[in-house]
Design an enzyme around this catalytic site. Structure first.
Site, mmCIF file in Angstrom:
data_model
loop_
_atom_site.group_PDB
_atom_site.id
_atom_site.type_symbol
_atom_site.label_atom_id
_atom_site.label_comp_id
_atom_site.label_asym_id
_atom_site.label_seq_id
_atom_site.Cartn_x
_atom_site.Cartn_y
_atom_site.Cartn_z
ATOM 1 N N HIS A 151 0.820 -1.223 0.000
ATOM 2 C CA HIS A 151 0.000 0.000 0.000
ATOM 3 C C HIS A 151 0.846 1.263 0.000
ATOM 4 O O HIS A 151 0.345 2.343 -0.280
ATOM 5 C CB HIS A 151 -0.930 0.002 1.219
ATOM 6 C CG HIS A 151 -2.020 -1.029 1.111
ATOM 7 N ND1 HIS A 151 -3.284 -0.729 0.669
ATOM 8 C CD2 HIS A 151 -2.021 -2.356 1.351
ATOM 9 C CE1 HIS A 151 -4.014 -1.828 0.651
ATOM 10 N NE2 HIS A 151 -3.270 -2.838 1.066
ATOM 11 N N ASP A 351 3.585 9.468 -0.696
ATOM 12 C CA ASP A 351 2.388 8.715 -0.339
ATOM 13 C C ASP A 351 2.166 7.635 -1.381
ATOM 14 O O ASP A 351 2.347 7.898 -2.580
ATOM 15 C CB ASP A 351 1.171 9.661 -0.330
ATOM 16 C CG ASP A 351 0.184 9.342 0.777
ATOM 17 O OD1 ASP A 351 0.073 8.150 1.131
ATOM 18 O OD2 ASP A 351 -0.465 10.267 1.282
HETATM 19 C C1 GDG Z 1 -2.032 3.851 3.303
HETATM 20 C C2 GDG Z 1 -1.013 4.526 2.373
HETATM 21 C C3 GDG Z 1 -2.728 4.507 0.549
HETATM 22 C C4 GDG Z 1 -8.418 9.938 7.839
HETATM 23 N N1 GDG Z 1 -8.763 10.682 8.919
HETATM 24 C C5 GDG Z 1 -9.978 10.274 9.290
HETATM 25 C C6 GDG Z 1 -10.380 9.259 8.419
HETATM 26 N N2 GDG Z 1 -9.413 9.074 7.540
HETATM 27 C C7 GDG Z 1 -9.480 8.121 6.420
HETATM 28 C C8 GDG Z 1 -9.496 8.841 5.101
HETATM 29 C C9 GDG Z 1 -8.955 7.773 4.171
HETATM 30 C C10 GDG Z 1 -8.006 7.006 5.075
HETATM 31 O O1 GDG Z 1 -8.335 7.309 6.418
HETATM 32 C C11 GDG Z 1 -6.559 7.442 4.867
HETATM 33 O O2 GDG Z 1 -6.085 6.912 3.680
HETATM 34 P P1 GDG Z 1 -4.842 7.520 2.925
HETATM 35 O O3 GDG Z 1 -4.777 6.887 1.587
HETATM 36 O O4 GDG Z 1 -5.009 8.994 2.832
HETATM 37 O O5 GDG Z 1 -3.553 7.249 3.812
HETATM 38 P P2 GDG Z 1 -2.900 6.095 4.785
HETATM 39 O O6 GDG Z 1 -3.673 5.944 6.031
HETATM 40 O O7 GDG Z 1 -1.495 6.527 4.977
HETATM 41 O O8 GDG Z 1 -2.960 4.725 3.958
HETATM 42 C C12 GDG Z 1 -1.736 5.371 1.323
HETATM 43 C C13 GDG Z 1 -3.626 3.737 1.489
HETATM 44 O O9 GDG Z 1 -2.858 2.998 2.454
HETATM 45 C C14 GDG Z 1 -4.514 2.761 0.731
HETATM 46 O O10 GDG Z 1 -3.768 1.862 -0.025
HETATM 47 O O11 GDG Z 1 -3.529 5.358 -0.258
HETATM 48 O O12 GDG Z 1 -0.806 5.941 0.427
HETATM 49 O O13 GDG Z 1 -0.109 5.326 3.126
HETATM 50 O O14 GDG Z 1 -9.963 6.896 3.748
HETATM 51 O O15 GDG Z 1 -10.805 9.258 4.811
HETATM 52 N N3 GDG Z 1 -11.567 8.626 8.506
HETATM 53 C C15 GDG Z 1 -12.392 9.017 9.504
HETATM 54 N N4 GDG Z 1 -12.058 9.997 10.406
HETATM 55 C C16 GDG Z 1 -10.868 10.656 10.321
HETATM 56 O O16 GDG Z 1 -10.581 11.545 11.138
HETATM 57 N N5 GDG Z 1 -13.575 8.415 9.626
#
Ligand code: GDG
Length: 489
Positions: A151, A351
């Site tokens: 990921h 990222d």
């Molecule tokens: C890894 C990789 C890759 C965030 N704050 C809250 C919340 N979130 C949710 C977001 C989003 C998820 O968490 C975060 O996903 P990201 O993709 O931005 O980042 P990582 O956590 O670092 O994830 C990344 C991912 O895996 C998938 O393969 O894209 O690059 O690092 O869905 O909405 N959700 C809630 N409250 C929050 O305060 N409910």
């Protein structure tokens, strides 16, 4: 249909997974809709090694011991692999000796899973915590198709080679049949490493020969559940009472997410554009993660100090420029906040993909959409070309792009949103799951490989084995001989 066995570091309660968002939703969806088993850590830490707990026949979890939590999870996974894969060699704790326990946990988990496996299961392992997992299963005689999805980004090959155990990790990767990465750039980095670091070579069917095994490497960009975000509603009440433009940021509080740079760029924007003071707010939702890792304490302190100094410098009695929320926000509310924000600002330093960029676009009103500002170093930038692409290290440049986004006319905003929405819909989370699983089923020796259709049933296999032991040549299994050699080594 073969059963899919999902293995991930964290396994969530199916109801909680729906609220958590992201990948957990996709995995929970597989578990609900097709024959499957989801196996991994339940998030608990218990003094003694405990037995695996099964729920509904589909979820099997175990707790970690305190030492496993410290050395495997906080240690090797999050203080060596996470920083290095995000180009932060300076934060890698290479001398702490975490590797042994990293492999140890993979070995323990593999030994717990192996007796539950069926001969035609396809196994899908997730993320950097579990790189050695397939090796450990292979040692226990598992010949099934095993896929791995990373990921996070794969770093440039020389960066990866700085990890003292890089060769053992490469051997771990070679035990898979398919390695999925987020972007084409990651595929290119991994292939460069395999070729230059550990003498891998590409064979005519496109796979890589590595340590006497053949592995396929491809990109499968992850997506979101678009319909879930399209239900969002615009709520004026979400912005400090009066008509004001909001810039929204939603990132786990992580040093890879470029939060100090984002705050500085917003401060610089206010400095250069006095007419926008009292007209714009930056809302940054940054829920805590991995708080027991030192680097995460540093970033929190840095951010709090920056928010304080920018608010102190520009704030008024009725206007606080930066809303910094160090708590999690319910998923339903997030979608409404996205829709109520004129700009989505997603500016990580590095990222794998970044799902927030896609969620922001999906939540917009197509008639009056907001604008996405996106870091060129997020995997999402490969597909989301109509965002305003920025370099998060260029603070002044980002400050200018904030002004451009605020002043962009309706027709350009609509055009950009339409193109972005097409990209987001094309590779949604369902497409991601389906394409990975289809590619895994097709790997030579996998359930969709014609060579494996001749695989004899279990009783026949047992009879053949008896014959083989008594010296009689096995004929039925011959067609699979080559594949078996490649897979089993
Ligand atoms: C890894 C990789 C890759 C965030 N704050 C809250 C919340 N979130 C949710 C977001 C989003 C998820 O968490 C975060 O996903 P990201 O993709 O931005 O980042 P990582 O956590 O670092 O994830 C990344 C991912 O895996 C998938 O393969 O894209 O690059 O690092 O869905 O909405 N959700 C809630 N409250 C929050 O305060 N409910």
């Amino acid at each position: 249909m073969s059963r899919v066995v999902l293995v991930s570091n964290r396994v969530l309660d199916l109801r909680k997974a729906a609220q958590a968002g992201g990948v957990a939703v996709a995995l929970a969806d597989i578990v609900r809709t097709r024959p499957s088993l989801w196996f991994g850590w339940n998030g608990e830490v218990k003094e003694q090694e405990a037995e695996a707990v099964e729920r509904d026949g589909r979820i099997v979890t175990i707790p970690l011991t305190p030492s496993e939590y410290e050395r495997y999870y906080l240690g090797y996974a999050n203080s060596v692999l996470w920083p290095v894969f995000h180009n932060r060699l300076d934060l890698g704790q290479f001398e702490a000796g975490y590797f042994e326990q990293y492999v140890g946990v993979n070995r323990r988990l593999a030994a717990l899973l192996q007796p539950m496996l069926r001969h035609d299961d396809i196994i899908w392992v997730h993320d950097y915590h579990l790189i050695p997992f397939a090796t450990e299963l292979r040692k226990l005689g598992v010949g099934n198709a095993i896929g791995f999805y990373l990921h996070i980004p794969f770093p440039p090959w020389q960066t990866f080679m700085a990890i003292p155990e890089h060769e053992q990790l490469a051997r771990g990767l070679a035990a898979y049949d398919l390695i999925g990465l987020q972007t084409k750039a990651d595929v290119s980095n991994l292939i460069d490493y395999m070729a230059n670091g550990v003498f891998g070579s590409i064979v005519p069917d496109g796979r890589i020969r590595l340590f006497d095994r053949l592995v396929r490497v491809a990109s499968f960009p992850i997506g979101i559940d678009v319909a879930d975000f399209a239900k969002a509603k615009r709520k004026g009440s979400l912005v400090q009472g009066r008509d004001m433009s909001r810039i929204i940021g939603v990132d786990r509080l992580d040093y890879t997410k470029g939060l100090p740079q984002k705050f500085k760029a917003f401060g610089q924007f206010l400095e250069k554009n006095p007419k926008y003071r009292r007209e714009v707010v930056l809302t940054q939702i940054a829920p805590p993660t991995r708080e027991n890792v030192e680097a995460y304490l540093d970033i929190r302190q840095q951010l709090e100090s920056l928010a304080g100094s920018i608010n102190g410098r520009f704030g008024e009695l009725d206007w606080v420029p930066i809303h910094y929320i160090h708590r999690s926000t319910p998923r339903r509310r997030l979608a409404d906040i996205y829709r109520s924000s004129r700009i989505g600002m997603v500016t990580p330093l590095r990222d794998g993909m970044n799902l927030v960029a896609k969620e922001y676009v999906a939540a917009q009103d197509a008639d009056d959409p907001g604008i996405l500002i996106l870091s060129r170093f997020a995997g999402a930038a490969e597909e989301m070309r109509e965002a305003l692409i920025v370099n998060p290290y260029n603070i002044d440049g980002m400050a200018d792009v904030i002004r451009i986004a605020l002043e962009m006319g309706l027709s350009e905003r609509r055009d950009r949103h339409k193109a972005l929405m097409t990209a987001v819909e094309k590779s949604d989370v369902l497409a991601w799951c389906r394409s990975f699983l289809a590619a895994l089923a097709r790997v030579p020796g996998g359930p969709d490989d014609p060579a494996s259709w001749q695989q004899p049933s279990k009783p026949i296999q047992a009879a053949l084995q008896k014959l083989q032991h008594s010296g009689v040549r096995q004929t039925l299994g011959e067609g699979r001989a080559e594949t078996a050699t490649l897979q089993g080594s």
